[in-house]
Each structure stands twice: as C-alpha cells, then as structure tokens.
Design a protein around this motif. Structure first.
Motif, PDB file in Angstrom:
ATOM      1  N   UNK A  29       0.827  -1.209   0.000  1.00 30.11           N
ATOM      2  CA  UNK A  29       0.000   0.000   0.000  1.00 30.11           C
ATOM      3  C   UNK A  29       0.858   1.254   0.000  1.00 30.11           C
ATOM      4  N   UNK A  30       2.024   1.206   0.658  1.00 29.94           N
ATOM      5  CA  UNK A  30       2.916   2.357   0.655  1.00 29.94           C
ATOM      6  C   UNK A  30       3.444   2.623  -0.747  1.00 29.94           C
ATOM      7  N   UNK A  31       3.815   1.545  -1.471  1.00 32.41           N
ATOM      8  CA  UNK A  31       4.331   1.715  -2.824  1.00 32.41           C
ATOM      9  C   UNK A  31       3.252   2.207  -3.781  1.00 32.41           C
ATOM     10  N   UNK A  32       1.990   1.972  -3.435  1.00 30.88           N
ATOM     11  CA  UNK A  32       0.890   2.411  -4.299  1.00 30.88           C
ATOM     12  C   UNK A  32       0.271   3.716  -3.833  1.00 30.88           C
ATOM     13  N   UNK A  33       0.904   4.394  -2.860  1.00 34.32           N
ATOM     14  CA  UNK A  33       0.363   5.648  -2.362  1.00 34.32           C
ATOM     15  C   UNK A  33       0.241   6.643  -3.513  1.00 34.32           C
ATOM     16  N   UNK A  34      -0.906   7.323  -3.603  1.00 33.34           N
ATOM     17  CA  UNK A  34      -1.193   8.209  -4.724  1.00 33.34           C
ATOM     18  C   UNK A  34      -0.711   9.631  -4.439  1.00 33.34           C
ATOM     19  N   UNK A  35      -0.139  10.263  -5.469  1.00 25.68           N
ATOM     20  CA  UNK A  35       0.295  11.652  -5.410  1.00 25.68           C
ATOM     21  C   UNK A  35      -0.413  12.417  -6.521  1.00 25.68           C
ATOM     22  N   UNK A  36      -1.144  13.476  -6.192  1.00 26.51           N
ATOM     23  CA  UNK A  36      -1.907  14.215  -7.211  1.00 26.51           C
ATOM     24  C   UNK A  36      -1.002  14.813  -8.285  1.00 26.51           C
ATOM     25  N   UNK A  37      -1.564  14.957  -9.480  1.00 30.47           N
ATOM     26  CA  UNK A  37      -0.816  15.510 -10.610  1.00 30.47           C
ATOM     27  C   UNK A  37      -1.195  16.979 -10.787  1.00 30.47           C
ATOM     28  N   UNK A  38      -0.353  17.871 -10.335  1.00 32.33           N
ATOM     29  CA  UNK A  38      -0.525  19.306 -10.561  1.00 32.33           C
ATOM     30  C   UNK A  38       0.805  19.981 -10.297  1.00 32.33           C
ATOM     31  N   UNK A  39       1.166  20.956 -11.118  1.00 28.25           N
ATOM     32  CA  UNK A  39       2.494  21.571 -11.013  1.00 28.25           C
ATOM     33  C   UNK A  39       2.723  22.206  -9.647  1.00 28.25           C
ATOM     34  N   UNK A  40       1.663  22.714  -8.994  1.00 30.88           N
ATOM     35  CA  UNK A  40       1.849  23.406  -7.714  1.00 30.88           C
ATOM     36  C   UNK A  40       2.323  22.461  -6.619  1.00 30.88           C
ATOM     37  N   UNK A  41       2.084  21.147  -6.779  1.00 25.57           N
ATOM     38  CA  UNK A  41       2.522  20.189  -5.771  1.00 25.57           C
ATOM     39  C   UNK A  41       4.008  19.832  -5.923  1.00 25.57           C
ATOM     40  N   UNK A  42       4.661  20.363  -6.959  1.00 21.84           N
ATOM     41  CA  UNK A  42       6.070  20.050  -7.182  1.00 21.84           C
ATOM     42  C   UNK A  42       7.016  21.051  -6.520  1.00 21.84           C
TER      43      UNK A  42
END
Length: 500
Positions: A29-42
C-alpha cells in the motif's frame, strides 16, 4: 515425530494468517500511495532537490575552504589582488574560484542552489497558505515547514558570510549592530559571538561548524520528519470528479511518481549547473577582502534577507537613553521585533483561522481555491505586498541612482507605501475574489453564451446558452460558494440550467 494438531478455532487461524501478511500488505500500500498531478505540488520537491545539490556541492567545498581569520598575503593567480593582506578564509575562496579545477563552477552552483532552495520553500509555503493546506490534520507540517524556512534563512546568511569579503563583512557588521541593539544583554551577545570587540578573530571559525554541521543537520532532520508526515497523512488535492476527503487520485508512488520525481531532480540539477556556468553570482574578487573601515558601494544582500535591510533603511533614527543605557529603536524594532512578530503571526495563523471559522474539529483534505477564501487571500496578498515594499526599500539607493530620483523622497514614499499598500492590496484582492466567485456563479447558473440570439413571439430577444462543460482544476461543477462570505455553501444549489 508427528506434529501436534492445531486446536485453535478457524477464526483464530485466519487472524494469525492476516497478521503474518500485514507487513507485506502495508509495504504494498505504501508503494501504491497516490500523489496528485498538478504543477503546484512540485514546489516542495523543487526545494528538496535543491537541498540535495546544496549538500553535495557543500561537501566538495569543505575539502578546499579554510575557515580561518589569520591574515596572509595573497599569492594566487588573480593578478589584481596579489600582495594584498587578507584572511585565510578569503584567500581559500579565491583559490577555489581560480586555482582549483571546476572550483568556480561548484561554488556558483552551491550559491545558486541556496537561492533556489529558499525561494522554493517560500513559494511552497505560499501555496500551502492560499489553498488552506495547513488545516487539520496538517498543522504540525505547517509549523515544520515554517521552521525550515527560518533555518534556511539562517543557513544562507551563515554561508554568505564565510568568504570574508567586503560585501559579506558589511553584512556581518549589520548583524553585530542588531545584536548590540538588544536591551541590557546586547553587548554580551556581540562579544560572545564575535569573540571580543568587533570584528574579533573568531566569527568565521564559529560560523563554519554552524553552517556545515548544526544547521544542515537540523534541516535534514526536519525535512525527514516532514516527509514522514506527508506519507503518513493523506495528500491534499484539488476538487474534481471522483475526489473527496476520503480518497486521493493521482500517480502511484511506484513507478509513475518515482520516475517523474527522478526526472525533476535531474532537471533541477541541470538548471542549477547551467545557471552556475552562465550567470555570475557573488564575485567576491570584485569586492576584495573585508576591512572594518570600508563599506562596499551599493551593498545588497541576497534577496531572502533584503526585507531586513529594507526595514532598517525605512525606520527613522529613534534612540532613547534610560539609566545610562541606549535603546536603539531604529535597529531593535525593524530587525528584531518586526521579524519576531511576522513569524509569530505565521506560526499562529492556522490555529487562529480554524478557531474563527469553526473548522478546527474537521479534517480538510481538499484544497481551497484562493478566490473562495477572500479574507485569507487578501491577508496573504497584503503580507506579500508588505514584504515586497521592504525588499524594494533594501535597494532604495540603487533605485534612486538608476531612475535619477531623490533618495530622501523615495524613502518617504516607501514609508507611506509600507502602511497604505498592504491595506489597499487586501481590499482590492477581497473585491476581486468576490467578483470572480460571482462571475463563476453566474456562468454556472446561466451557462456559456453560444452567440446566437432568439426572438420570442412577443418581440423580445434572448441569447442562447449551453451548459458549462469545461472546468479548470479545483473549479466546482455547481455553485458552491457564497459570494458574500466566500465560504463554501453547506447546501449545494441546483445544477446549471440551459436558457433558451
């Protein structure tokens, strides 16, 4: 010998089997943790990879830099300074720049990485503030991030002061004046830090371990805790179809997010090295070695401490003598009290806002759009304008000379702007946010005009509309905001209708 039969119940055996598989499931589950796709999160990743470049280049520089104030005669390969008396710190800085292969490139990469690191943290904190990502359960991460910003300011100033050139020495002189302005204990603090009467003989030797050991250790420790909390807590995300407080939609950690993040790290490293090779920064050989009786013309600190320079320049020369003690208000107020109040407000803001709005008992995982929180957005813009005026004041002499205007007049204009501009910025920003929300509400209610005009049987005219079908990130699919308060409505309104 036959094994003894398992006398446990079927439920107990299943529970034990589930416990045995638990670590594998948690790792998966840790390896599949989701990260949103948006430039501001970078922006946070930009700061992280800048820090990595800082650490690597800093380790290389420690092999050649000598943090000593003992005076030597320069005999290196830079002709204009040959035979000049200077400290070993400045001498080794020149040798890194001119005599060590690749030394100037690494040194300038280190300096550019420091500038980008502080800027990335600042932009990341602004994103967190304007989108409300500091709310429960992320208050601790806000405190950690703000502490990282404060430590990065201190780390940058310490590294900026180590070469012992005329410009950095002027900055140290200002720092000594700030220490001396502390009531009662100021003289003792200054003597302790500088090892005696200014300029002393120990300041570079003492700054060096602070710069390469103490502050980097604290930064790395806090970054680690920050990342652990990011993984432990759910990531914030913009509103949209299928997104709620109970889920996160985006790239899984492995392999998509890891691949894109690794690519970003290479881009950041490449851009920093490219900047170091093409854009000169901190040419200490132009300033020369530090001498207490000289001040470099047009002295400008790195941008991240420019607001302190500006606050010092705008404060009138106020002093008070009480019982034989001189209180230097023109230094104490702008350089000690003002920054302390500024960061105290920033530390307290998440807790105060949540109490005032009644949201302190609810978890918030969806980002606000700035227009939907006009008061918070107005306060953020007002604070940014306040900082901008101070930053501009830090270079008032350069501005006055460039545009051929009176330095005294410009100083008074900036003093008035420091009070008036943030208030005007707050009122204008709040009005713009309310206007944007009302325009969006009207668009969702009425639909988008098609350009067609129809005439009814009574002779009247009406423009045709079609339902809204395109939405920017975070935009609601129906009016969700009260334009009078800017707060999300508790009862969603009806979907947009089509007018004919």
């Amino acid at each position: 010998m036959p094994s003894e039969p398992d006398r446990r119940s079927r439920g107990e055996r299943l529970a034990d089997a589930a416990d045995a598989r638990l670590p594998v499931l948690e790792a998966g589950s840790l390896l599949r943790k989701a990260f949103p796709e948006h430039w501001s999160f970078l922006l946070g990743e930009l700061a992280l990879y800048s820090l990595l470049v800082l650490v690597l280049t800093g380790i290389w520089l420690t092999l050649f830099f000598r943090p000593e104030m003992r005076e030597v005669v320069y005999t290196g390969s830079y002709p204009p300074l040959r035979g000049v008396l200077m400290s070993e710190a400045f001498d080794s800085t020149l040798r890194i720049s001119f005599d060590v292969r690749g030394g100037l490139l690494i040194r300038q990469t280190h300096h550019w990485a420091a500038l980008v690191f502080v800027a990335a943290i600042g932009l990341h904190m602004l994103r967190i503030f304007f989108t409300g990502a500091f709310r429960r359960p992320r208050e601790l991460n806000w405190v950690i991030g703000l502490t990282l910003f404060v430590l990065s300011l201190a780390e940058g100033f310490a590294g900026y002061s180590l070469p012992d050139d005329l410009l950095s020495g002027t900055g140290l002189r200002i720092a000594q004046s700030i220490m001396a302005s502390l009531p009662v204990v100021g003289t003792y603090v200054s003597f302790f830090v500088f090892g005696g009467e200014y300029p002393g003989h120990d300041i570079i030797t003492r700054l060096y371990p602070v710069h390469i050991l103490l502050l980097p250790g604290a930064l790395i420790a806090l970054v680690t805790v920050h990342l652990v909390l990011v993984f432990h807590l759910k990531h914030t995300q913009w509103r949209g179809p299928g997104r709620s407080n109970a889920n996160v939609l985006g790239k899984p950690l492995v392999p998509q997010f890891t691949a894109s993040s690794a690519g970003l790290s290479l881009v950041v490293s490449g851009v920093l090295v490219l900047l170091a090779g093409l854009a000169q920064v901190n040419p200490v050989w132009n300033y020369g070695p530090y001498r207490p009786d000289l001040v470099s013309t047009g002295s400008q600190p790195d941008w991240y401490v420019g607001f302190l320079e500006g606050s010092l320049r705008l404060t009138p020369p106020w002093e008070t003598n009480i019982a034989g003690h001189t209180f230097m208000w023109n230094v104490l107020l702008p350089a000690v009290v003002l920054p302390a109040l500024l960061f105290l407000v920033l530390y307290a803001y998440p807790f105060v806002e949540q109490r005032v709005t009644g949201e302190w008992h609810q978890e918030r995982h969806l980002c606000d759009r700035p227009r939907e929180r006009p008061v918070r957005t107005g306060l953020g813009v007002a604070g940014t304008v306040f900082y901008g005026v101070l930053l501009l004041a830090g270079g008032n002499d350069i501005v006055a000379q460039t545009f051929r205007i009176s330095l005294n007049t410009l100083t008074w204009v900036l003093r008035v702007a420091l009070v008036v501009a943030p208030v005007a910025a707050f009122l204008l920003t709040r009005w713009v946010c309310l206007a944007l929300v009302e325009a969006e509400r009207h668009r969702l209610d009425e639909g988008e005009p098609t350009g067609e005009v129809h005439q009814d049987v009574t002779g009247g005219y009406d423009s045709a509309h079609h339902p809204v079908d395109t939405f920017p990130p975070g935009a609601p699919r129906r009016p969700l905001t009260d334009p009078r308060t800017g707060r999300p409505s508790r009862t969603p309104r009806a979907p947009a209708r089509r007018n004919r």
